[in-house]
Design a protein around this motif. Structure first.
Motif, PDB file in Angstrom:
ATOM      1  N   ASN A   2       3.041  -0.740   3.917  1.00 51.20           N
ATOM      2  CA  ASN A   2       2.952  -1.338   2.590  1.00 51.20           C
ATOM      3  C   ASN A   2       1.958  -0.541   1.758  1.00 51.20           C
ATOM      4  O   ASN A   2       0.779  -0.864   1.722  1.00 51.20           O
ATOM      5  CB  ASN A   2       2.528  -2.807   2.724  1.00 51.20           C
ATOM      6  CG  ASN A   2       2.562  -3.531   1.411  1.00 51.20           C
ATOM      7  OD1 ASN A   2       3.200  -3.084   0.467  1.00 51.20           O
ATOM      8  ND2 ASN A   2       1.868  -4.638   1.340  1.00 51.20           N
ATOM      9  N   LEU A   3       2.457   0.490   1.090  1.00 50.86           N
ATOM     10  CA  LEU A   3       1.599   1.358   0.291  1.00 50.86           C
ATOM     11  C   LEU A   3       1.571   0.908  -1.159  1.00 50.86           C
ATOM     12  O   LEU A   3       2.578   0.443  -1.695  1.00 50.86           O
ATOM     13  CB  LEU A   3       2.107   2.798   0.338  1.00 50.86           C
ATOM     14  CG  LEU A   3       1.936   3.515   1.660  1.00 50.86           C
ATOM     15  CD1 LEU A   3       2.609   4.873   1.608  1.00 50.86           C
ATOM     16  CD2 LEU A   3       0.471   3.669   2.005  1.00 50.86           C
ATOM     17  N   ARG A   4       0.412   1.085  -1.767  1.00 49.94           N
ATOM     18  CA  ARG A   4       0.243   0.800  -3.184  1.00 49.94           C
ATOM     19  C   ARG A   4      -0.406   2.013  -3.816  1.00 49.94           C
ATOM     20  O   ARG A   4      -1.306   2.625  -3.231  1.00 49.94           O
ATOM     21  CB  ARG A   4      -0.641  -0.431  -3.354  1.00 49.94           C
ATOM     22  CG  ARG A   4      -0.812  -0.860  -4.792  1.00 49.94           C
ATOM     23  CD  ARG A   4      -1.615  -2.137  -4.920  1.00 49.94           C
ATOM     24  NE  ARG A   4      -2.874  -2.158  -4.211  1.00 49.94           N
ATOM     25  CZ  ARG A   4      -3.994  -1.572  -4.641  1.00 49.94           C
ATOM     26  NH1 ARG A   4      -4.017  -0.896  -5.764  1.00 49.94           N
ATOM     27  NH2 ARG A   4      -5.107  -1.659  -3.937  1.00 49.94           N
ATOM     28  N   GLN A   5       0.054   2.360  -5.001  1.00 44.10           N
ATOM     29  CA  GLN A   5      -0.527   3.501  -5.689  1.00 44.10           C
ATOM     30  C   GLN A   5      -2.007   3.243  -5.968  1.00 44.10           C
ATOM     31  O   GLN A   5      -2.413   2.131  -6.309  1.00 44.10           O
ATOM     32  CB  GLN A   5       0.208   3.788  -6.995  1.00 44.10           C
ATOM     33  CG  GLN A   5      -0.150   5.130  -7.564  1.00 44.10           C
ATOM     34  CD  GLN A   5       0.915   5.657  -8.498  1.00 44.10           C
ATOM     35  OE1 GLN A   5       1.826   4.951  -8.891  1.00 44.10           O
ATOM     36  NE2 GLN A   5       0.802   6.919  -8.854  1.00 44.10           N
ATOM     37  N   TYR A   6      -2.791   4.283  -5.771  1.00 44.45           N
ATOM     38  CA  TYR A   6      -4.231   4.234  -5.990  1.00 44.45           C
ATOM     39  C   TYR A   6      -4.533   3.831  -7.419  1.00 44.45           C
ATOM     40  O   TYR A   6      -3.885   4.262  -8.361  1.00 44.45           O
ATOM     41  CB  TYR A   6      -4.811   5.628  -5.697  1.00 44.45           C
ATOM     42  CG  TYR A   6      -6.236   5.826  -6.112  1.00 44.45           C
ATOM     43  CD1 TYR A   6      -7.279   5.410  -5.289  1.00 44.45           C
ATOM     44  CD2 TYR A   6      -6.557   6.431  -7.321  1.00 44.45           C
ATOM     45  CE1 TYR A   6      -8.593   5.607  -5.650  1.00 44.45           C
ATOM     46  CE2 TYR A   6      -7.870   6.632  -7.694  1.00 44.45           C
ATOM     47  CZ  TYR A   6      -8.881   6.209  -6.864  1.00 44.45           C
ATOM     48  OH  TYR A   6     -10.187   6.408  -7.234  1.00 44.45           O
ATOM     49  N   ARG A   7      -5.546   2.979  -7.571  1.00 45.32           N
ATOM     50  CA  ARG A   7      -6.044   2.571  -8.883  1.00 45.32           C
ATOM     51  C   ARG A   7      -7.547   2.823  -8.921  1.00 45.32           C
ATOM     52  O   ARG A   7      -8.198   2.839  -7.876  1.00 45.32           O
ATOM     53  CB  ARG A   7      -5.777   1.089  -9.107  1.00 45.32           C
ATOM     54  CG  ARG A   7      -4.307   0.754  -9.180  1.00 45.32           C
ATOM     55  CD  ARG A   7      -4.143  -0.705  -9.464  1.00 45.32           C
ATOM     56  NE  ARG A   7      -4.054  -1.426  -8.194  1.00 45.32           N
ATOM     57  CZ  ARG A   7      -3.465  -2.591  -8.050  1.00 45.32           C
ATOM     58  NH1 ARG A   7      -2.947  -3.195  -9.084  1.00 45.32           N
ATOM     59  NH2 ARG A   7      -3.415  -3.175  -6.883  1.00 45.32           N
ATOM     60  N   PRO A   8      -8.125   2.994 -10.092  1.00 43.82           N
ATOM     61  CA  PRO A   8      -9.575   3.214 -10.176  1.00 43.82           C
ATOM     62  C   PRO A   8     -10.383   2.153  -9.427  1.00 43.82           C
ATOM     63  O   PRO A   8     -11.438   2.457  -8.870  1.00 43.82           O
ATOM     64  CB  PRO A   8      -9.850   3.203 -11.676  1.00 43.82           C
ATOM     65  CG  PRO A   8      -8.572   3.700 -12.282  1.00 43.82           C
ATOM     66  CD  PRO A   8      -7.474   3.109 -11.411  1.00 43.82           C
ATOM     67  N   LEU A  14     -11.744   3.483  -1.063  1.00 45.30           N
ATOM     68  CA  LEU A  14     -11.077   4.694  -0.580  1.00 45.30           C
ATOM     69  C   LEU A  14     -12.092   5.774  -0.232  1.00 45.30           C
ATOM     70  O   LEU A  14     -11.960   6.454   0.784  1.00 45.30           O
ATOM     71  CB  LEU A  14     -10.063   5.222  -1.597  1.00 45.30           C
ATOM     72  CG  LEU A  14      -9.280   6.449  -1.140  1.00 45.30           C
ATOM     73  CD1 LEU A  14      -8.535   6.189   0.176  1.00 45.30           C
ATOM     74  CD2 LEU A  14      -8.302   6.890  -2.220  1.00 45.30           C
ATOM     75  N   THR A  15     -13.131   5.914  -1.040  1.00 48.22           N
ATOM     76  CA  THR A  15     -14.180   6.895  -0.732  1.00 48.22           C
ATOM     77  C   THR A  15     -14.829   6.569   0.612  1.00 48.22           C
ATOM     78  O   THR A  15     -15.034   7.453   1.446  1.00 48.22           O
ATOM     79  CB  THR A  15     -15.226   6.938  -1.862  1.00 48.22           C
ATOM     80  OG1 THR A  15     -14.572   7.336  -3.067  1.00 48.22           O
ATOM     81  CG2 THR A  15     -16.340   7.920  -1.543  1.00 48.22           C
TER      82      THR A  15
END
Length: 185
Positions: A2-8, A14-15
């Motif tokens: 279940n992938l979701r596009q990266y958002r700010p 994520l870092t």
């Protein structure tokens, strides 16, 4: 998966995730970078994948493909890598590149071959990761890999061949004139 596009809003998590798995942290918000994250039920990031596109759109630098240590050895890394390769091909890239000093056999299993680091740095000179590696001196220590990209049914057929060649090395040797017993390139 279940992938979701990266958002700010994903930047901090994520870092931290990429730091934990020892991957490049910078450039996540660059306009040429495409990233996706996978979260578990508790909301923790357990996987990521992405790529950077060259200025001409023909080349993709695969990056940030990672699986949390607790989720490894289940085919997730392969699925995440394939997702990035398919999206890059859909976007028009015809060749995928990446840096990997530790995971060569994994990437070879997906059709990548050893590549010239200078060629990668030339075609992806404007990518954040190449600029960073040049500035820091890390480029000289990196190992480059590359493979052509196909789109649609051709890509699926190609990956089935790669899968079969991993499972049946003698068939691969017969069909390509190579042997898995030879020294790696």
């Amino acid at each position: 998966m279940n992938l979701r596009q990266y958002r700010p809003a994903d930047a901090g998590a994520l870092t931290a995730f990429l730091r934990e798995v020892d991957l490049t942290l910078s450039g996540l918000d660059e306009s040429s970078v495409r990233l996706w994250v996978e979260r578990d039920r508790s909301g923790e990031i357990v996987g990521s994948t992405g790529y950077e596109v060259s200025r001409d759109g023909h080349h993709a630098l695969i990056r940030s493909v990672a699986v949390s240590p607790a989720q490894r050895s289940r085919g997730r890394g392969r699925a995440l890598a394939m997702f990035a390769l398919e999206r890059a091909a859909e976007e028009g890239s015809t060749r995928a590149w990446l840096f990997s000093r530790r995971s060569g056999p994994f990437w070879q299993g997906l059709g990548f071959e050893s590549a010239d680091r200078g060629d990668l740095a030339e075609v992806l000179a404007d990518s954040h990761q190449v600029r960073l590696f040049r500035q820091s001196g890390q480029l000289a220590r990196e190992v480059a890999w590359s493979r052509p990209l196909s789109s649609g049914r051709d890509a699926q057929d190609e990956l089935l061949f790669v899968d079969a060649s991993q499972q049946f090395p003698h068939d691969r040797a017969a069909s390509t004139g190579t042997s898995d017993l030879a020294e790696p390139r």
